[in-house]
Enzyme design. Structure first.
Site, PDB file in Angstrom:
ATOM      1  CG  HIS A  49      -1.269   3.091  13.619  1.00 30.92           C
ATOM      2  ND1 HIS A  49      -2.725   3.351  13.956  1.00 30.92           N
ATOM      3  CD2 HIS A  49      -1.443   2.992  12.292  1.00 30.92           C
ATOM      4  CE1 HIS A  49      -3.484   3.646  12.866  1.00 30.92           C
ATOM      5  NE2 HIS A  49      -2.598   3.523  11.894  1.00 30.92           N
ATOM      6  N   PRO A  96      -4.715 -10.062   8.683  1.00 32.60           N
ATOM      7  CG  PRO A  96      -5.934  -8.440   8.049  1.00 32.60           C
ATOM      8  CD  PRO A  96      -5.011  -8.842   9.030  1.00 32.60           C
ATOM      9  CD  GLU A 151      -2.489  -1.689   2.667  1.00 39.91           C
ATOM     10  OE1 GLU A 151      -2.317  -0.602   3.295  1.00 39.91           O
ATOM     11  OE2 GLU A 151      -3.043  -2.591   2.796  1.00 39.91           O
ATOM     12  CD  GLU A 187      -3.532  -5.183   5.098  1.00 37.19           C
ATOM     13  OE1 GLU A 187      -3.414  -3.882   5.109  1.00 37.19           O
ATOM     14  OE2 GLU A 187      -4.645  -5.341   5.432  1.00 37.19           O
ATOM     15  CD  GLN A 213       0.065   2.332   5.108  1.00 36.31           C
ATOM     16  OE1 GLN A 213      -0.702   2.820   5.568  1.00 36.31           O
ATOM     17  NE2 GLN A 213       0.227   2.437   3.571  1.00 36.31           N
ATOM     18  CG  PHE A 214       1.460   0.962  10.821  1.00 33.38           C
ATOM     19  CD1 PHE A 214       2.180   1.507  11.720  1.00 33.38           C
ATOM     20  CD2 PHE A 214       0.999   1.479   9.674  1.00 33.38           C
ATOM     21  CE1 PHE A 214       2.446   2.928  11.499  1.00 33.38           C
ATOM     22  CE2 PHE A 214       0.891   2.944   9.670  1.00 33.38           C
ATOM     23  CZ  PHE A 214       1.709   3.569  10.673  1.00 33.38           C
ATOM     24  CG  ASP A 256      -0.521  -2.439  14.879  1.00 32.67           C
ATOM     25  OD1 ASP A 256       0.769  -2.152  14.424  1.00 32.67           O
ATOM     26  OD2 ASP A 256      -0.727  -2.062  16.070  1.00 32.67           O
TER      27      ASP A 256
END
Length: 360
Positions: free
Chosen positions: A152, A112, A52, A83, A105-106, A108
């Site tokens: 995050h 998924p 992303e 994800e 991206q994080f 967290d």
């Protein structure tokens, strides 16, 4: 397989020596990670980057900045916010013969994609009797340090160390970040590469009246501009000592080292660098020498990776221990937003644990 590993070991030793002769540049961790991907894309046309906002924007933390402009939109491209889809596509690309480097991206947001990582990527080599592999490197920033709150700031590394077939890597310096990432991309097995965002940008300048942290001067360092590897599964003794062994990784390496130096403790600080495969030999040798062991990590305490480390130390070094193994970790609570510096293992809690161990 033995021949392949022997070839890798030989090239590793040769390349590490060659790296000392290359030009260097002062980099923070973001720049070192960017350099690793750039070098690998120059060397191997099968390396592709996906995720992303990794393309035109260069990633939310700018780790992929400039790579799409240099290597093109077919090798550095944005994906939908999915994800599961990102990891699933990466597994297929790896089986096809590419070496994808997907960014989550994080950390967290990685949940998924866990089914794809566990059920597909980690098992593909075994399930296909070696016919297919999943040479994917899943990069993701993890841990706190930006006041990102519960969505995050998580540290889910222990989830992946439980999975046979996955490798889990966490660097603590720009030099290590580049060398370890190159090794991860070149590895034929799937690697989870967690990047501690608290030390992404070099010297920490403070948020919301937080003081500059004393270890921040180590967050930028000289890094070779070319290709070099740091082997996966090899810990680094960042500080030698005789009275206490401290095991840490990521940001906590710097924090533990700062506490030791501030308190004048003759401690040996070991940066694990790779949680799986784990360099248990270095750990065992150190604990048998010092007779004491402290484990520091940011993740929650219960079922954290420190529990596994503690069990291994007890199993291998029990008759050498002069005191019980201690852990200083995050708390078993939802990640706090405004109180994250109280959540981190810091000087007070680490200092108390050291005093307790040295007293026994």
């Amino acid at each position: 397989m033995a021949e392949v590993m022997q070839d890798y070991a030989t090239s590793e030793a040769t390349n590490e020596g060659a790296a000392d002769q290359t030009a260097t540049k002062t980099m923070n961790m973001i720049e070192a990670i960017n350099s690793a991907m750039d070098v690998m894309m120059d060397r191997d046309p099968d390396v592709v980057i996906m995720g992303e906002d990794v393309g035109y924007f260069g990633g939310v933390f700018r780790c992929t900045a400039g790579l799409q402009a240099k290597h093109g939109k077919t090798r550095v491209f944005d994906t939908p916010i999915s994800e599961c889809g990102i990891v699933g596509v990466a597994v297929g690309m790896g089986a096809y013969g590419l070496r994808p480097v997907p960014e989550i991206q994080f950390a967290d947001y990685i949940y998924p994609g866990i089914d794809q990582l566990i059920s597909e990527a980690a098992r593909l080599r075994y399930r296909s009797a070696g016919e297919f592999i999943a040479p994917i490197t899943v990069r993701s920033p993890f841990g706190g340090g930006i006041f990102g709150g519960q969505t995050h700031s998580q540290s889910p590394e222990s989830l992946f160390t439980h999975v046979s077939g996955l490798k889990t890597v966490i660097p603590s310096t720009p030099y290590d970040a580049k060398g370890l990432l190159i090794s991860a991309i070149e590895d034929n097995d799937p690697v989870i590469f967690f990047e501690p965002k608290r030390i992404y940008n070099g010297p920490f300048t403070g948020y919301y009246d937080r003081p500059v942290e004393p270890w921040s001067k180590h967050a930028a360092s000289k890094v070779p501009t070319g290709h070099y590897r740091i082997p996966l599964g090899k810990a680094n003794i960042v500080r030698a000592g005789e009275a206490l062994t401290i095991l840490a990784y990521g940001t906590m390496v710097h924090v533990a080292q700062a506490v030791v130096e501030a308190n004048g403790v003759d401690a040996e600080v070991i940066d694990l660098r790779t949680l799986l495969p784990l360099d248990i030999e270095t750990i065992e040798a150190s604990v048998k020498k010092t007779g004491r062991c402290l484990i520091v990590h940011e993740a929650t305490r219960t079922s954290g990776f420190g529990a596994e480390l503690s069990a291994l130390v007890q199993e291998r070094c029990f008759y050498h221990l002069e005191a019980p193994v201690e852990r200083v970790t995050g708390f078993d609570t939802p990640y706090p937003h405004s109180l994250e510096w109280a959540y981190f293992p810091g000087p007070i809690r680490i200092g108390r644990a050291i005093a307790k161990i040295m007293k026994d």
